[in-house]
Write a protein that holds these residues in place. Structure first.
Motif, short mmCIF file in Angstrom:
data_model
loop_
_atom_site.label_atom_id
_atom_site.label_comp_id
_atom_site.label_asym_id
_atom_site.label_seq_id
_atom_site.Cartn_x
_atom_site.Cartn_y
_atom_site.Cartn_z
N GLY A 62 -98.62 22.55 -75.70
CA GLY A 62 -98.68 24.00 -75.79
C GLY A 62 -97.66 24.61 -74.84
N GLY A 63 -97.55 25.91 -74.90
CA GLY A 63 -96.62 26.59 -74.01
C GLY A 63 -96.34 27.99 -74.49
N ILE A 64 -95.35 28.57 -73.86
CA ILE A 64 -94.88 29.89 -74.25
C ILE A 64 -93.36 29.82 -74.37
N GLU A 65 -92.72 30.98 -74.41
CA GLU A 65 -91.29 31.00 -74.71
C GLU A 65 -90.40 30.31 -73.69
N ASP A 66 -90.89 30.08 -72.47
CA ASP A 66 -90.01 29.51 -71.45
C ASP A 66 -90.53 28.25 -70.76
N HIS A 67 -91.62 27.71 -71.22
CA HIS A 67 -92.07 26.43 -70.67
C HIS A 67 -93.06 25.74 -71.60
N VAL A 68 -93.26 24.46 -71.35
CA VAL A 68 -94.12 23.64 -72.20
C VAL A 68 -95.08 22.82 -71.32
N HIS A 69 -96.28 22.62 -71.84
CA HIS A 69 -97.30 21.78 -71.21
C HIS A 69 -97.61 20.65 -72.19
N VAL A 70 -97.79 19.45 -71.66
CA VAL A 70 -98.16 18.30 -72.49
C VAL A 70 -99.27 17.54 -71.78
N LEU A 71 -100.36 17.30 -72.48
CA LEU A 71 -101.43 16.43 -72.00
C LEU A 71 -101.26 15.12 -72.74
#
Length: 149
Positions: free
Chosen positions: A51-60
């Motif tokens: 998931g994320g938004i326009e300027d960063h990403v998160h990964v589990l």
């Protein structure tokens, strides 16, 4: 036991270069997520959430014990930026920042982090962020737990 048995879970987060909103285009964002997922599959890491938004990403992710977090992030970032720049051919050059955050997650916290990753847009819109898991703004000193990659 003939082979290792592990239950490793990592929450990874990184930003676009200078937090430029490259991922505002939802179609592009989805393609980047698909590329990250494919790269994890190549490295035998199970993606539990992106998931994320326009300027960063998160990964589990649940990586195998044989893959170092730094190598996994390097390949996810490299493959996705290569895809955007050379296969999609965007007019603006796509680049990730060099650093990233890597956080170990206990098995009992996986559902909570899974929800946090998948609901990034909502958390940012409502300013309900868990700051230790968010990337620092451009020019800010990196938070403890973040490392360069």
């Amino acid at each position: 036991m003939r082979s290792p048995y592990t239950q490793l879970y990592l929450h990874l987060v990184w930003s676009t270069w200078d937090r430029y909103p490259h991922l505002a285009d939802l179609d592009l964002r989805q393609r980047v997520y698909e590329c990250i997922n494919a790269e994890c599959t190549r490295r035998r890491a199970d993606v539990l959430a992106i998931g994320g938004i326009e300027d960063h990403v998160h990964v589990l992710v649940r990586p195998p014990a044989t893959v170092a977090p730094a190598d996994l992030v390097k390949h996810m970032k490299g493959a996705s930026s290569h895809m955007v720049n050379y296969h999609i051919g965007r007019p603006d050059y796509f680049k990730w920042q060099g650093g990233y955050g890597a956080f170990s997650v206990s098995k009992r916290h996986v559902p909570m982090i899974h929800d946090y990753v998948l609901r990034q847009e909502e958390h940012h819109r409502e300013q309900r962020l868990f700051e230790p898991l968010e990337p620092p703004p451009p020019g800010a000193r990196e938070k403890p737990g973040h490392s360069s990659g």
